[in-house]
Motif scaffolding. Structure first.
Motif, PDB file in Angstrom:
ATOM      1  N   SER A 247      37.053 100.185 -23.196  1.00  0.00           N
ATOM      2  CA  SER A 247      35.957 100.352 -24.156  1.00  0.00           C
ATOM      3  C   SER A 247      35.726 101.835 -24.449  1.00  0.00           C
ATOM      4  O   SER A 247      36.028 102.713 -23.629  1.00  0.00           O
ATOM      5  N   LEU A 248      35.167 102.107 -25.628  1.00  0.00           N
ATOM      6  CA  LEU A 248      34.853 103.481 -25.998  1.00  0.00           C
ATOM      7  C   LEU A 248      33.865 104.099 -25.019  1.00  0.00           C
ATOM      8  O   LEU A 248      33.958 105.291 -24.697  1.00  0.00           O
ATOM      9  N   GLN A 249      32.930 103.298 -24.518  1.00  0.00           N
ATOM     10  CA  GLN A 249      31.958 103.789 -23.544  1.00  0.00           C
ATOM     11  C   GLN A 249      32.661 104.247 -22.268  1.00  0.00           C
ATOM     12  O   GLN A 249      32.347 105.295 -21.711  1.00  0.00           O
ATOM     13  N   THR A 250      33.641 103.461 -21.805  1.00  0.00           N
ATOM     14  CA  THR A 250      34.392 103.822 -20.597  1.00  0.00           C
ATOM     15  C   THR A 250      35.238 105.069 -20.850  1.00  0.00           C
ATOM     16  O   THR A 250      35.307 105.963 -20.001  1.00  0.00           O
ATOM     17  N   GLN A 251      35.874 105.153 -22.023  1.00  0.00           N
ATOM     18  CA  GLN A 251      36.666 106.340 -22.362  1.00  0.00           C
ATOM     19  C   GLN A 251      35.798 107.596 -22.356  1.00  0.00           C
ATOM     20  O   GLN A 251      36.207 108.643 -21.844  1.00  0.00           O
ATOM     21  N   LYS A 252      34.591 107.480 -22.903  1.00  0.00           N
ATOM     22  CA  LYS A 252      33.665 108.614 -22.945  1.00  0.00           C
ATOM     23  C   LYS A 252      33.259 109.019 -21.532  1.00  0.00           C
ATOM     24  O   LYS A 252      33.230 110.212 -21.210  1.00  0.00           O
ATOM     25  N   MET A 253      32.979 108.035 -20.673  1.00  0.00           N
ATOM     26  CA  MET A 253      32.575 108.321 -19.303  1.00  0.00           C
ATOM     27  C   MET A 253      33.703 109.051 -18.555  1.00  0.00           C
ATOM     28  O   MET A 253      33.454 110.028 -17.840  1.00  0.00           O
ATOM     29  N   ILE A 254      34.937 108.594 -18.748  1.00  0.00           N
ATOM     30  CA  ILE A 254      36.081 109.233 -18.084  1.00  0.00           C
ATOM     31  C   ILE A 254      36.238 110.668 -18.566  1.00  0.00           C
ATOM     32  O   ILE A 254      36.451 111.588 -17.767  1.00  0.00           O
ATOM     33  N   ALA A 255      36.127 110.881 -19.884  1.00  0.00           N
ATOM     34  CA  ALA A 255      36.245 112.228 -20.441  1.00  0.00           C
ATOM     35  C   ALA A 255      35.179 113.147 -19.865  1.00  0.00           C
ATOM     36  O   ALA A 255      35.462 114.307 -19.518  1.00  0.00           O
ATOM     37  N   GLU A 256      33.958 112.641 -19.736  1.00  0.00           N
ATOM     38  CA  GLU A 256      32.862 113.447 -19.171  1.00  0.00           C
ATOM     39  C   GLU A 256      33.134 113.799 -17.711  1.00  0.00           C
ATOM     40  O   GLU A 256      32.894 114.931 -17.284  1.00  0.00           O
ATOM     41  N   LEU A 257      33.639 112.830 -16.945  1.00  0.00           N
ATOM     42  CA  LEU A 257      33.969 113.099 -15.537  1.00  0.00           C
ATOM     43  C   LEU A 257      35.044 114.168 -15.412  1.00  0.00           C
ATOM     44  O   LEU A 257      34.962 115.056 -14.564  1.00  0.00           O
ATOM     45  N   PHE A 258      36.066 114.068 -16.274  1.00  0.00           N
ATOM     46  CA  PHE A 258      37.135 115.077 -16.229  1.00  0.00           C
ATOM     47  C   PHE A 258      36.591 116.445 -16.626  1.00  0.00           C
ATOM     48  O   PHE A 258      36.945 117.459 -16.025  1.00  0.00           O
TER      49      PHE A 258
END
Length: 81
Positions: free
Chosen positions: A57-68
């Motif tokens: 999901s886009l929400q999960t992709q955004k969360m991963i990008a923020e963590l990185f």
């Protein structure tokens, strides 16, 4: 888990080839045009397995990008090891 057996027709589509799925197959797979599938062919060439790839999901992709982004320095160190 629902399992179906049956036949599927092999056919030509332009310069490619395809295997036809029934409407019931499509419903069970919850498949729509454009979905990606992983293809595994047995070493003897007699069995093909298709597995639908799960979308992130886009929400999960955004969360991963923020963590990185938050841990950029750590990620760079891990990359080098």
């Amino acid at each position: 888990m629902v399992e179906l057996t049956g036949n599927s027709k092999f056919f030509r589509v332009g310069n490619s080839f395809g295997l036809r799925l029934t409407k019931k197959d499509k419903e069970i797979l919850n498949a729509t045009p454009g979905d990606d599938f992983e293809k595994i062919i047995s070493s003897d060439g007699q069995t093909i397995t298709f597995r639908k790839k799960q979308r992130v999901s886009l929400q999960t992709q955004k969360m991963i990008a923020e963590l990185f982004d938050e841990n950029k320095e750590l990620m760079e160190r891990l990359k080098d090891e």
